[in-house]
Design an enzyme around this catalytic site. Structure first.
Site, PDB file in Angstrom:
ATOM      1  N   ASP A 251     -13.158  -4.731   5.415  1.00 13.52           N
ATOM      2  CA  ASP A 251     -11.997  -5.131   6.227  1.00 13.52           C
ATOM      3  C   ASP A 251     -11.697  -6.623   6.117  1.00 13.52           C
ATOM      4  O   ASP A 251     -11.174  -7.227   7.051  1.00 13.52           O
ATOM      5  CB  ASP A 251     -12.214  -4.765   7.710  1.00 13.52           C
ATOM      6  CG  ASP A 251     -12.569  -3.307   7.904  1.00 13.52           C
ATOM      7  OD1 ASP A 251     -11.827  -2.459   7.396  1.00 13.52           O
ATOM      8  OD2 ASP A 251     -13.589  -3.022   8.561  1.00 13.52           O
TER       9      ASP A 251
ATOM     10  N   HIS B 259      -7.014  -0.193   3.065  1.00 15.67           N
ATOM     11  CA  HIS B 259      -6.516  -1.551   2.928  1.00 15.67           C
ATOM     12  C   HIS B 259      -5.023  -1.558   3.226  1.00 15.67           C
ATOM     13  O   HIS B 259      -4.301  -0.612   2.916  1.00 15.67           O
ATOM     14  CB  HIS B 259      -6.813  -2.146   1.552  1.00 15.67           C
ATOM     15  CG  HIS B 259      -6.637  -1.212   0.407  1.00 15.67           C
ATOM     16  ND1 HIS B 259      -7.664  -0.415  -0.065  1.00 15.67           N
ATOM     17  CD2 HIS B 259      -5.565  -0.915  -0.362  1.00 15.67           C
ATOM     18  CE1 HIS B 259      -7.229   0.311  -1.083  1.00 15.67           C
ATOM     19  NE2 HIS B 259      -5.965   0.030  -1.284  1.00 15.67           N
TER      20      HIS B 259
END
EC number: 6.3.4.4
Length: 429
Positions: free
Chosen positions: A13, A41
């Site tokens: 992340d 993503h």
């Protein structure tokens, strides 16, 4: 042009999609080399459109770029088709997406076993996404997996599914008290899905190596992050593959001597999803501030991310195990309005100062952060496009992270948009 590897340097992340999107216009190929739809993503285009991708490489959003799901990836056929349909519904050209014949397929029984196993483990669970990733990799290593190319031969596919379910149905029924799966039903489902992606199946190793020989630029895009690597991460709270740079060569079929640059992605604070140790985790108003300002919710799971201050011990470790040459620092804008910004420079473990990653799981669980405080800044930095436009304290913070991490910070994200980036050094130069 040699290949470039893009690596998450923390627990995932970090903003890898933003980095790929920034480089996209100068790339010919983007390759996903490991993992599955257990990570996501997000890419924000200049017009404000936001795309959340889980399996398909983020280069799909850049016209003219060929995209590859490599042999190291585990592919859920249903997720692949759903993601393609979602992109095509928004007028994204997906014709350039190729699928490695040697990638493994996540089968319905992988998902079923993953979900019931996590429930069975209770408070001892690892915190998987329940999407069948681990069980699929287990079958791959045990040499009983189903590969993408198997959908081109119904006889082989049927034999593999029947053999797998002979054992897995015993597990589902006798251990977990679940219903057995019908082999023919599983085969029919997968073959039906394959009708929509069979034309994408290719020898992607050959195509990628030929592209490099022609002088084209190939970006190898990892999912998740260094500390989730099955070998180099905070085991057992890890994924089932190798997001680190060594996995890029294995998961794409490109030789390591073809890789020239390893671009690490670092968030300017630290986050983690799921279980496992996290030395700098915050449980106060600062943790809430980072979560709110940074929008820290998992793209794939929707789970709130745990938040903490920047951990230089982890960054140094990531630099070392990946051979990182450059860093892309993301979300610097999130720290605006903080009076002081702590950086974890070392740990205290059993009364001793430790500046490197602990050797054992027990030591890491006992690690207490040793902080160095940097002065904060109040200015809105989202419009900065050069390093010199940043406030002096923000510049000092970046330089200190660069010094502690052991690799130059070449790019800095000051907002979610593609254009909200400061480029200090050209990583493709």
């Amino acid at each position: 042009m040699p290949a470039i590897v893009l690596i998450g340097a923390q627990w995932g992340d970090e903003g890898k999609g933003k980095a790929t999107d920034l480089l996209g216009g100068r790339l010919q190929w983007v390759v996903r080399y490991q993992g599955g739809n257990n990570a996501g993503h997000t890419v924000v285009l200049p017009n404000g459109d936001k795309f959340a991708l889980h399996l398909i490489p983020s280069g799909i959003l850049t016209p003219g770029v060929r995209n590859v799901i490599g042999n190291g990836v585990v592919v859920d056929p249903g997720v692949l088709l759903d993601e393609l349909a979602g992109l095509e519904a928004r007028d994204v050209d997906t014709s350039g997406l190729l699928l490695s014949a040697d990638a493994h397929l996540i089968m319905p029984y992988h998902v079923a076993i993953d979900k019931v196993t996590e429930r069975f483990l209770g408070n001892k669970k690892i915190g998987t996404t329940g999407r069948g990733i681990g069980p699929c990799y287990q079958d791959k290593v045990a040499r009983v997996g189903v590969r993408v190319a198997d959908v081109l031969d119904e006889k082989i596919l049927t034999q593999k599914v029947e053999a797998a379910l002979e054992f897995k149905n015993q597990v589902l029924v006798k251990i977990y008290n679940r219903r057995a799966l019908d082999p023919q039903q599983v085969v029919d489902e997968v073959l039906g899905q394959a009708e929509s992606f069979a034309h994408r199946i290719a020898d992607t190793r050959l195509q990628l190596n030929e592209a490099l020989e022609r002088g084209e630029t190939v970006l190898l895009e990892g999912s998740q992050g260094t500390l989730l690597d099955v070998d180099h991460g905070t085991y057992p709270y890890v994924t089932s593959s190798n997001p680190t740079s060594g996995g890029a060569a294995v998961g794409s079929g490109i030789g390591p001597n073809k890789i020239s640059t390893v671009l690490g992605i670092l968030k300017c604070y630290t986050t983690r999803v799921g279980s496992g140790p996290f030395p700098t985790e915050l449980f106060d108003q600062y943790g809430e501030f980072l979560a709110k300002q940074g929008g820290e919710v998992g793209v794939t799971t929707g789970r709130a991310r745990r938040c903490g201050w920047f951990d230089a011990v982890i960054a140094r470790y990531a630099t070392r195990v990946n051979g990182i040459t450059d860093y892309f620092l993301t979300k610097l804008d999130v720290l605006s309005s903080l009076e002081r910004v702590p950086i974890c420079v070392a740990y205290e473990i059993d009364g001793q100062r430790v500046e490197q990653m602990p050797t054992t799981q027990t030591e890491f669980h006992h690690a207490k952060p040793i902080y160095e405080e940097m002065p904060g800044w109040w200015e809105d930095i989202s419009a900065a496009r050069t390093f010199e436009e940043l406030p002096a304290n923000a510049q000092a913070y970046v330089r200190r992270l660069e010094e502690l991490s052991g690799a130059r910070i070449s790019c800095i994200g000051v907002g979610p948009g593609r254009d909200q980036t400061i480029v200090r050094h050209d990583v493709l130069g």
